[in-house]
Design a protein around this motif. Structure first.
Motif, mmCIF file in Angstrom:
data_model
loop_
_atom_site.group_PDB
_atom_site.id
_atom_site.type_symbol
_atom_site.label_atom_id
_atom_site.label_comp_id
_atom_site.label_asym_id
_atom_site.label_seq_id
_atom_site.Cartn_x
_atom_site.Cartn_y
_atom_site.Cartn_z
ATOM 1 N N LYS A 78 0.861 -1.189 0.000
ATOM 2 C CA LYS A 78 0.000 0.000 0.000
ATOM 3 C C LYS A 78 0.893 1.232 0.000
ATOM 4 O O LYS A 78 1.959 1.239 0.626
ATOM 5 C CB LYS A 78 -0.901 0.010 1.237
ATOM 6 C CG LYS A 78 -2.028 -0.992 1.152
ATOM 7 C CD LYS A 78 -3.099 -0.692 2.189
ATOM 8 C CE LYS A 78 -4.377 -1.400 1.800
ATOM 9 N NZ LYS A 78 -5.554 -0.780 2.332
ATOM 10 N N ALA A 79 0.413 2.275 -0.667
ATOM 11 C CA ALA A 79 1.244 3.470 -0.810
ATOM 12 C C ALA A 79 1.380 4.214 0.509
ATOM 13 O O ALA A 79 0.392 4.395 1.228
ATOM 14 C CB ALA A 79 0.612 4.395 -1.853
ATOM 15 N N THR A 80 2.580 4.628 0.817
ATOM 16 C CA THR A 80 2.833 5.570 1.915
ATOM 17 C C THR A 80 3.138 6.918 1.277
ATOM 18 O O THR A 80 4.017 7.027 0.422
ATOM 19 C CB THR A 80 4.042 5.098 2.761
ATOM 20 O OG1 THR A 80 3.691 3.861 3.382
ATOM 21 C CG2 THR A 80 4.407 6.117 3.825
ATOM 22 N N ARG A 81 2.388 7.939 1.689
ATOM 23 C CA ARG A 81 2.566 9.268 1.083
ATOM 24 C C ARG A 81 3.707 10.006 1.772
ATOM 25 O O ARG A 81 3.825 9.990 2.995
ATOM 26 C CB ARG A 81 1.267 10.064 1.196
ATOM 27 C CG ARG A 81 0.175 9.524 0.276
ATOM 28 C CD ARG A 81 -1.214 9.849 0.777
ATOM 29 N NE ARG A 81 -1.396 11.210 1.199
ATOM 30 C CZ ARG A 81 -1.941 12.176 0.449
ATOM 31 N NH1 ARG A 81 -2.376 11.914 -0.770
ATOM 32 N NH2 ARG A 81 -2.090 13.387 0.918
ATOM 33 N N LEU A 105 4.735 8.723 -3.529
ATOM 34 C CA LEU A 105 4.189 7.469 -3.005
ATOM 35 C C LEU A 105 5.343 6.489 -2.877
ATOM 36 O O LEU A 105 6.123 6.322 -3.827
ATOM 37 C CB LEU A 105 3.125 6.907 -3.956
ATOM 38 C CG LEU A 105 1.912 7.820 -4.198
ATOM 39 C CD1 LEU A 105 0.977 7.189 -5.213
ATOM 40 C CD2 LEU A 105 1.176 8.094 -2.893
ATOM 41 N N PHE A 107 6.546 2.517 -1.748
ATOM 42 C CA PHE A 107 6.082 1.122 -1.610
ATOM 43 C C PHE A 107 7.237 0.237 -1.214
ATOM 44 O O PHE A 107 8.402 0.565 -1.470
ATOM 45 C CB PHE A 107 5.561 0.586 -2.952
ATOM 46 C CG PHE A 107 4.464 1.398 -3.560
ATOM 47 C CD1 PHE A 107 3.133 1.059 -3.353
ATOM 48 C CD2 PHE A 107 4.751 2.496 -4.356
ATOM 49 C CE1 PHE A 107 2.116 1.797 -3.917
ATOM 50 C CE2 PHE A 107 3.744 3.239 -4.918
ATOM 51 C CZ PHE A 107 2.429 2.896 -4.702
ATOM 52 N N ALA A 132 3.191 11.175 -6.938
ATOM 53 C CA ALA A 132 1.809 10.793 -6.607
ATOM 54 C C ALA A 132 0.797 11.495 -7.506
ATOM 55 O O ALA A 132 -0.405 11.345 -7.299
ATOM 56 C CB ALA A 132 1.510 11.157 -5.148
ATOM 57 N N GLN A 140 -4.433 13.485 -7.475
ATOM 58 C CA GLN A 140 -3.577 12.613 -6.660
ATOM 59 C C GLN A 140 -4.054 11.175 -6.795
ATOM 60 O O GLN A 140 -5.228 10.890 -6.589
ATOM 61 C CB GLN A 140 -3.647 13.027 -5.194
ATOM 62 C CG GLN A 140 -2.964 14.356 -4.930
ATOM 63 C CD GLN A 140 -3.001 14.757 -3.467
ATOM 64 O OE1 GLN A 140 -3.349 13.962 -2.600
ATOM 65 N NE2 GLN A 140 -2.622 15.984 -3.201
ATOM 66 N N GLY A 142 -4.051 7.045 -5.759
ATOM 67 C CA GLY A 142 -3.986 6.292 -4.502
ATOM 68 C C GLY A 142 -4.117 4.805 -4.784
ATOM 69 O O GLY A 142 -4.211 4.366 -5.946
ATOM 70 N N ASP A 143 -4.136 4.024 -3.693
ATOM 71 C CA ASP A 143 -4.222 2.570 -3.843
ATOM 72 C C ASP A 143 -5.511 2.163 -4.560
ATOM 73 O O ASP A 143 -6.578 2.711 -4.295
ATOM 74 C CB ASP A 143 -4.204 1.909 -2.460
ATOM 75 C CG ASP A 143 -2.868 2.091 -1.766
ATOM 76 O OD1 ASP A 143 -1.835 1.769 -2.377
ATOM 77 O OD2 ASP A 143 -2.870 2.580 -0.620
ATOM 78 N N LEU A 151 -2.176 1.265 -8.545
ATOM 79 C CA LEU A 151 -2.672 2.606 -8.217
ATOM 80 C C LEU A 151 -3.826 2.974 -9.129
ATOM 81 O O LEU A 151 -3.850 2.586 -10.312
ATOM 82 C CB LEU A 151 -1.543 3.631 -8.384
ATOM 83 C CG LEU A 151 -0.399 3.519 -7.386
ATOM 84 C CD1 LEU A 151 0.774 4.402 -7.806
ATOM 85 C CD2 LEU A 151 -0.882 3.921 -5.988
ATOM 86 N N CYS A 166 5.629 2.085 -12.670
ATOM 87 C CA CYS A 166 4.386 2.865 -12.681
ATOM 88 C C CYS A 166 3.902 3.136 -14.103
ATOM 89 O O CYS A 166 3.402 4.216 -14.424
ATOM 90 C CB CYS A 166 4.518 4.169 -11.884
ATOM 91 S SG CYS A 166 3.612 4.086 -10.320
#
Ligand code: FES
Length: 217
Positions: A78-81, A105, A107, A132, A140, A142-143, A151, A166
């Motif tokens: 899961k993405a950490t911002r 983001l 991972f 991101a 933006q 996200g997951d 994403l 990506c």
């Protein structure tokens, strides 16, 4: 009796001075207006808006740990911002959150899951970072909870695969999210380079200029 009135010389002198001063003021006013009219608003790029450069520390963008260096234990598919944190002109830490396009983001995948075109030289033990910001119209991303480890952009369903550089796997984005090469030092994740190409809304040429400006501050 003459038809001309005698004019007091003192009154004439004052009248002349007043006219002269009035003319000067009018000319000065026009010059000032002209000068002001030629002043263009300056689009100031503050240090907090400049992009990530080598040496910037990745810090949490949200939550209780906002502003602290991201930790390996918190990372997963899961993405950490995160924001890049550089230094201001006095050498003090500066989180570069004034520019939304600087949002990242981060991972952590099994290394064997990471495939080309991911830049594996910019990955540390499966930890990989990207912009991101969607390359379509700048939302933006996200997951994608329906497809874990990928994403999704909430605006027009653009989809990206962070295990494969990506790259775009769905929707209208015209190009991948740029990767930020990273390294690890003292338990912190540090930018090992700038984003590999421009984030949304900026040409690669203009982005390179921004990076050079950031490197000069
Ligand atoms: S802004 Fe992301 S798909 Fe349109």
């Amino acid at each position: 009796m003459t038809k001309f009135k005698r004019v007091d010389p003192e009154i004439s002198r004052r009248k002349f001075i007043n006219i002269a001063l009035g003319t000067t003021a009018a000319v000065g006013g026009v010059s000032l207006i002209t000068a002001l009219g030629s002043v263009r608003p300056v689009n100031r790029i503050t240090p907090g808006k400049l992009p990530a450069i080598p040496g910037d520390i990745l810090v949490y963008a949200d939550g209780d740990k906002a502003g602290q260096p991201i930790q390996d234990a918190d990372l997963g598919i899961k993405a950490t911002r995160a924001w890049p944190q550089g230094k201001d002109k006095d050498g003090k830490p500066l989180v570069k959150s004034e520019e939304p396009n600087n949002l990242l983001l981060v991972f952590k995948f099994a290394e064997s899951d990471l495939k080309a075109p991911t830049d594996l030289k910019g990955v540390v033990d499966g930890v990989v970072a990207y912009s991101a910001i969607c390359q379509h119209l700048g939302c933006q991303v996200g997951d994608n909870n329906e497809v874990p480890g990928t994403l999704l952009c909430p605006c027009h369903s653009g989809a990206y695969d962070p295990k494969q550089g990506c790259k775009v796997i769905g929707g209208p984005p015209p190009r991948p999210l740029p990767q930020l090469p990273i390294k690890q030092e003292g338990g912190q994740y540090i930018a090992a380079g700038p984003l590999e190409f421009a984030y949304f809304g900026t040409t690669d040429t203009d982005f390179e200029k921004l990076v050079k400006e950031a490197e000069g501050t």
